[in-house]
Design an enzyme around this catalytic site. Structure first.
Site, PDB file in Angstrom:
ATOM      1  N   ARG A  69      53.642  40.982  52.187  1.00 62.73           N
ATOM      2  CA  ARG A  69      52.232  40.701  51.933  1.00 62.73           C
ATOM      3  C   ARG A  69      51.311  41.536  52.822  1.00 62.73           C
ATOM      4  O   ARG A  69      50.139  41.706  52.522  1.00 62.73           O
ATOM      5  CB  ARG A  69      51.959  39.200  52.097  1.00 62.73           C
ATOM      6  CG  ARG A  69      50.614  38.740  51.591  1.00 62.73           C
ATOM      7  CD  ARG A  69      50.628  37.308  51.052  1.00 62.73           C
ATOM      8  NE  ARG A  69      51.303  36.369  51.909  1.00 62.73           N
ATOM      9  CZ  ARG A  69      50.748  35.754  52.970  1.00 62.73           C
ATOM     10  NH1 ARG A  69      49.496  35.999  53.300  1.00 62.73           N
ATOM     11  NH2 ARG A  69      51.462  34.895  53.690  1.00 62.73           N
ATOM     12  N   TYR A 123      32.722  46.781  32.609  1.00 66.32           N
ATOM     13  CA  TYR A 123      33.848  46.120  31.956  1.00 66.32           C
ATOM     14  C   TYR A 123      33.536  44.632  31.846  1.00 66.32           C
ATOM     15  O   TYR A 123      32.996  44.026  32.775  1.00 66.32           O
ATOM     16  CB  TYR A 123      35.115  46.372  32.758  1.00 66.32           C
ATOM     17  CG  TYR A 123      36.284  45.511  32.375  1.00 66.32           C
ATOM     18  CD1 TYR A 123      36.732  45.440  31.057  1.00 66.32           C
ATOM     19  CD2 TYR A 123      36.955  44.750  33.331  1.00 66.32           C
ATOM     20  CE1 TYR A 123      37.803  44.634  30.696  1.00 66.32           C
ATOM     21  CE2 TYR A 123      38.027  43.955  32.990  1.00 66.32           C
ATOM     22  CZ  TYR A 123      38.445  43.904  31.679  1.00 66.32           C
ATOM     23  OH  TYR A 123      39.506  43.101  31.333  1.00 66.32           O
ATOM     24  N   ASP A 188      32.941  52.395  39.577  1.00 58.48           N
ATOM     25  CA  ASP A 188      34.164  52.221  38.801  1.00 58.48           C
ATOM     26  C   ASP A 188      34.464  53.547  38.119  1.00 58.48           C
ATOM     27  O   ASP A 188      33.733  53.991  37.237  1.00 58.48           O
ATOM     28  CB  ASP A 188      33.977  51.101  37.781  1.00 58.48           C
ATOM     29  CG  ASP A 188      35.275  50.718  37.071  1.00 58.48           C
ATOM     30  OD1 ASP A 188      36.125  51.610  36.876  1.00 58.48           O
ATOM     31  OD2 ASP A 188      35.438  49.543  36.698  1.00 58.48           O
ATOM     32  N   LYS A 213      45.218  51.624  33.729  1.00 60.17           N
ATOM     33  CA  LYS A 213      44.807  52.551  32.677  1.00 60.17           C
ATOM     34  C   LYS A 213      45.359  53.962  32.929  1.00 60.17           C
ATOM     35  O   LYS A 213      46.559  54.163  32.873  1.00 60.17           O
ATOM     36  CB  LYS A 213      43.273  52.535  32.579  1.00 60.17           C
ATOM     37  CG  LYS A 213      42.650  51.136  32.568  1.00 60.17           C
ATOM     38  CD  LYS A 213      43.208  50.222  31.490  1.00 60.17           C
ATOM     39  CE  LYS A 213      42.394  48.958  31.240  1.00 60.17           C
ATOM     40  NZ  LYS A 213      42.317  48.021  32.347  1.00 60.17           N
TER      41      LYS A 213
END
Length: 409
Positions: A69, A123, A188, A213
């Site tokens: 983690r 988005y 973004d 993506k």
């Protein structure tokens, strides 16, 4: 992560070699996948000191890994590579793009800076996260010209997406960054990728990617990443450790592999997209085509008829959410990716009910056009409506125009 100064190399070279520079010294060619969740340590005093250092700055602990983690060597290779491609000091990877954005908002909120200034469209889930205040944030929506006036003492972030999802609207990042003053600009860059633009060179402090993506590029990995300076990266690592939004090592491996072909994929898909945009702009069945000045592999277009019939009629192109894969996808944003956005806000941002979005892949462009042409077969011909003109793909005198939907500050 690499500690030696990075040599100055071309983007295509960095895509292949960044994050892998130490492999030859280890007698390796392909990057290894480290699936360990924990690591042995026989010096608990030194371990305590490293944990204290991480708690203070969020810097990657020196020496061997501690716990999955806190960080993972395979994921760190991807982070190193993406930072090099974006031209930033660091990058921090997360389990998804939304986890990455959430971490940015939490970092700023932890300083009492809960107000966000944002430009639509974003988005759909990013829009929803900001609007719903799920993380305690408050958002002011504005156009680029209104950013400076929208800033408040508690503004922690300005967020834009360029080209934007799904209309492909572009903003002048340099002008927006100037308007932000000392407030960090988050850009973004999912649609453009560092192949087409590097927002930090235009003044952005933070660069967000849905790595699901184009960075992954094959529709088989979900991830998010923020490229930024090391100071901000340290805070992001602390949030990632506390909230557990970590990236799985196998995903890190797939993303590093995806980066190696990113320039080739983006350029080839962009060439296909530009040709399809040109043909769509000349087609009387199409009301409007949106294709950005920067180029890229995304197209948005509005039909005169029923967009749902086009979705149902494609055969080679896949009707599916997401984008950036080697194969071509088409979707109806008002029904899927932006359904969660209020209908009025959606339409005001240019996301009409007739808008379709295509993520163009690497298939032969003639095969793609044949499929689109057949799917559009029953769409009514153009009436006498008005269409915007375009600077990059001028329409024939008897056809619709390409609307670039540029937003200028």
């Amino acid at each position: 992560m690499e500690t030696t100064p990075a040599p100055i190399r071309a983007l295509a070279t960095e895509a292949v070699h960044a994050g892998r520079d130490d492999l030859a010294r280890q007698g390796l060619h392909a990057p290894p996948i480290d699936l360990s969740t924990t690591y042995p340590s026989y010096d608990s005093r030194a371990e305590a000191a490293r944990i204290d250092a991480f708690a203070t700055t969020g810097a990657d602990p020196d020496g061997p890994p501690v716990y999955g983690r806190l960080g993972n060597p395979t994921v760190a290779r991807f982070e190193t590579a993406l930072a090099r491609l974006e031209g930033t000091e660091s990058a921090v990877a997360f389990a998804s793009g939304m986890a990455a954005l959430s971490a940015v908002l939490l970092v700023r909120a932890s300083l009492g800076l809960r107000h966000v200034v944002a430009v639509r469209p974003l988005y759909g889930c990013s829009d929803h996260l900001l609007t719903a205040g799920l993380l305690g944030s408050e958002v002011t929506w504005t156009d680029p010209a209104g950013i400076a006036d929208a800033l408040r003492p508690d503004t922690g972030l300005v967020m834009v997406e360029s080209p934007a999802n799904p209309t492909l609207a572009e903003v002048d990042l340099r002008a927006v960054a100037h308007a932000c003053g000392s407030v960090p600009l988050l850009a973004d860059n999912t649609f453009a990728t560092p192949v087409l633009q590097r927002p930090v060179e235009q003044g952005a402090r933070l660069v967000l990617h849905s790595a699901t993506k184009y960075l992954g590029g094959h529709g088989d990995v979900m991830a998010g990443v923020v490229a930024c300076d090391e100071e901000f990266a340290g805070r992001l690592r602390q949030v990632r450790f506390a909230t557990g939004g970590i990236l799985h090592p196998l995903a890190g491996y797939l993303l590093l592999r995806g980066l190696s072909t990113l320039p080739v994929r983006v350029r080839a898909a962009s060439a296909n997209a530009a040709e399809l945009a040109r043909r769509l702009a000349a087609d009387p069945r199409i009301a409007r085509v949106h294709y950005p000045r920067i180029g890229g592999a995304m197209i948005a277009f509005e039909v005169h008829g029923d967009p749902h019939e086009v979705i149902a009629a494609v055969r080679l192109i896949t009707p599916a959410v997401s984008l950036g894969s080697v194969d071509t996808l088409i979707q109806h944003p008002a029904s899927i990716s932006h359904r969660i956005v209020d209908e009025g806000d959606r339409r005001n941002a240019g996301v009409s009910d007739g808008l379709l979005r295509i993520s163009v892949g690497l298939e032969d462009v003639e095969d793609l056009w044949t499929d689109l042409d057949n799917a559009l077969g029953s769409t009514p011909l153009r009436g006498a409506g008005n269409c915007a003109t375009s600077h990059s793909l001028p329409a024939p005198a008897d056809g619709p125009a390409v609307a670039t939907a540029l937003l200028r500050s």
